[in-house]
Design a protein around this motif. Structure first.
Motif, mmCIF file in Angstrom:
data_model
loop_
_atom_site.group_PDB
_atom_site.id
_atom_site.type_symbol
_atom_site.label_atom_id
_atom_site.label_comp_id
_atom_site.label_asym_id
_atom_site.label_seq_id
_atom_site.Cartn_x
_atom_site.Cartn_y
_atom_site.Cartn_z
ATOM 1 N N SER A 106 -0.567 -12.078 -5.007
ATOM 2 C CA SER A 106 0.251 -10.875 -5.209
ATOM 3 C C SER A 106 -0.184 -10.125 -6.465
ATOM 4 C CB SER A 106 1.732 -11.257 -5.313
ATOM 5 O OG SER A 106 2.190 -11.851 -4.111
ATOM 6 N N LEU A 107 -0.451 -10.870 -7.542
ATOM 7 C CA LEU A 107 -0.886 -10.238 -8.788
ATOM 8 C C LEU A 107 -2.245 -9.562 -8.632
ATOM 9 C CD1 LEU A 107 0.182 -13.009 -11.326
ATOM 10 C CD2 LEU A 107 1.073 -10.669 -11.251
ATOM 11 N N LYS A 158 -3.291 -7.887 -6.216
ATOM 12 C CA LYS A 158 -3.126 -6.576 -5.574
ATOM 13 C C LYS A 158 -2.172 -5.656 -6.334
ATOM 14 C CE LYS A 158 -1.681 -8.484 -1.806
ATOM 15 N NZ LYS A 158 -1.136 -8.628 -0.428
ATOM 16 N N GLU A 159 -1.513 -6.194 -7.362
ATOM 17 C CA GLU A 159 -0.476 -5.433 -8.067
ATOM 18 C C GLU A 159 -1.081 -4.507 -9.118
ATOM 19 O OE1 GLU A 159 2.525 -7.006 -11.280
ATOM 20 O OE2 GLU A 159 3.315 -7.480 -9.283
ATOM 21 N N LYS A 160 -0.747 -3.233 -9.039
ATOM 22 C CA LYS A 160 -1.234 -2.271 -10.030
ATOM 23 C C LYS A 160 -0.471 -2.449 -11.336
ATOM 24 C CE LYS A 160 -2.744 1.154 -6.645
ATOM 25 N NZ LYS A 160 -2.627 2.550 -6.158
ATOM 26 N N SER A 217 -5.261 -2.196 -10.010
ATOM 27 C CA SER A 217 -5.131 -3.635 -9.774
ATOM 28 C C SER A 217 -6.494 -4.307 -9.893
ATOM 29 C CB SER A 217 -4.563 -3.883 -8.377
ATOM 30 O OG SER A 217 -5.500 -3.457 -7.392
#
Length: 261
Positions: free
Chosen positions: A65-66, A68-70, A77
């Motif tokens: 998840s991190l 892909k997280e902006k 990201s």
């Protein structure tokens, strides 16, 4: 019979002897290195091997998840720069620590470097859930690949210093890493087998900790155990020791995400 004739007659005999009789053949030295996975109980090995049982998979999912997280002022990201981790991160973890722009960098250090320079975001704290998750996720992309650390002109001095730390006695107990994990590996200490100390599975889920932890956390535990001053998280000294340990384990397969007692 002159010497030349004698040697010419003897040579075919030697070829036949060494070619036919395998007892004369030189066998390559056996690699006696051992992952601490091999010292675990079948139950703990099964916990590492089975994705449905391995608790480290929760950190892997958080790391995904991190990825892909902006984040940060640039609002980008990891995936924005690196793309698909299943392709672009394969083999990356096997090469760290490595010298980047003149500085020896661990994988955790490189992740934080990317955050500050590429995302303009604050660093993750060492041993934070976020840094452990992202490090574990990246390292998992290299699972099963051989550790690829080699001595280079760029890392030679750091590698030598790491070797010195490994062999240097420290603390009130006046013990070195080598005295336990090299000279006495396979013996028992407090009822537990002493491992050879190859960092093939980090970050690991350690059952004693009931959470994930980095190699640096484990090294600090050892330093505390011999009553020595601990190296700081993210310090040059810690990176140098980690470099030597990974070089010492070169060629061994990466097991991340690992489980240990």
């Amino acid at each position: 019979m002159n010497l030349l004739v004698f040697c010419c007659r003897l040579l075919p005999i030697l070829v036949i002897l060494f070619g036919v009789n395998s007892s004369f053949a030189l066998e390559p030295a056996k690699d006696t290195r051992q992952s601490s996975y091999q010292l675990m109980t079948p139950e703990n090995q099964a916990m590492q091997d089975d994705p449905n049982l391995n608790p480290a998979l929760f950190w892997v999912m958080d790391g995904h998840s991190l990825w892909k997280e902006k984040a940060g002022k640039k609002n980008v990201s990891c995936a924005s720069c690196h793309g698909d981790s299943a392709q672009k991160m394969v083999g990356v973890a096997t090469q760290f620590p490595k010298v980047q722009k003149g500085k020896l960098q661990t994988l955790e250090g490189q992740i934080n470097q990317c955050r500050t320079s590429q995302q303009e975001a604050p660093e993750f704290a060492y041993e934070s859930k976020e840094l452990l998750a992202l490090t574990t996720y990246v390292a998992t992309q290299s699972k099963g690949l051989p550790i690829a650390i080699q001595e280079t002109p760029q890392n030679k001095k750091d590698l030598q210093q790491g070797r010195q730390f490994f062999n240097e006695r420290m603390g009130q107990l006046n013990l070195s890493c080598a005295q336990c994990h090299q000279d006495r590996a396979g013996l028992k200490l407090g009822g537990s087998l002493i491992p050879q100390g190859h960092p093939t599975a980090y970050p690991i889920y350690r059952i004693e900790w009931q959470t994930m932890g980095s190699l640096q956390r484990r090294l600090r535990n050892c330093m505390s155990g011999v009553r020595a001053k601990q190296f700081e998280y993210g310090s040059k000294e810690m990176a140098q020791l980690e470099l030597f340990l990974m070089w010492r384990a070169r060629g061994m397969p990466l097991e991340t995400p690992g489980v240990r007692p």
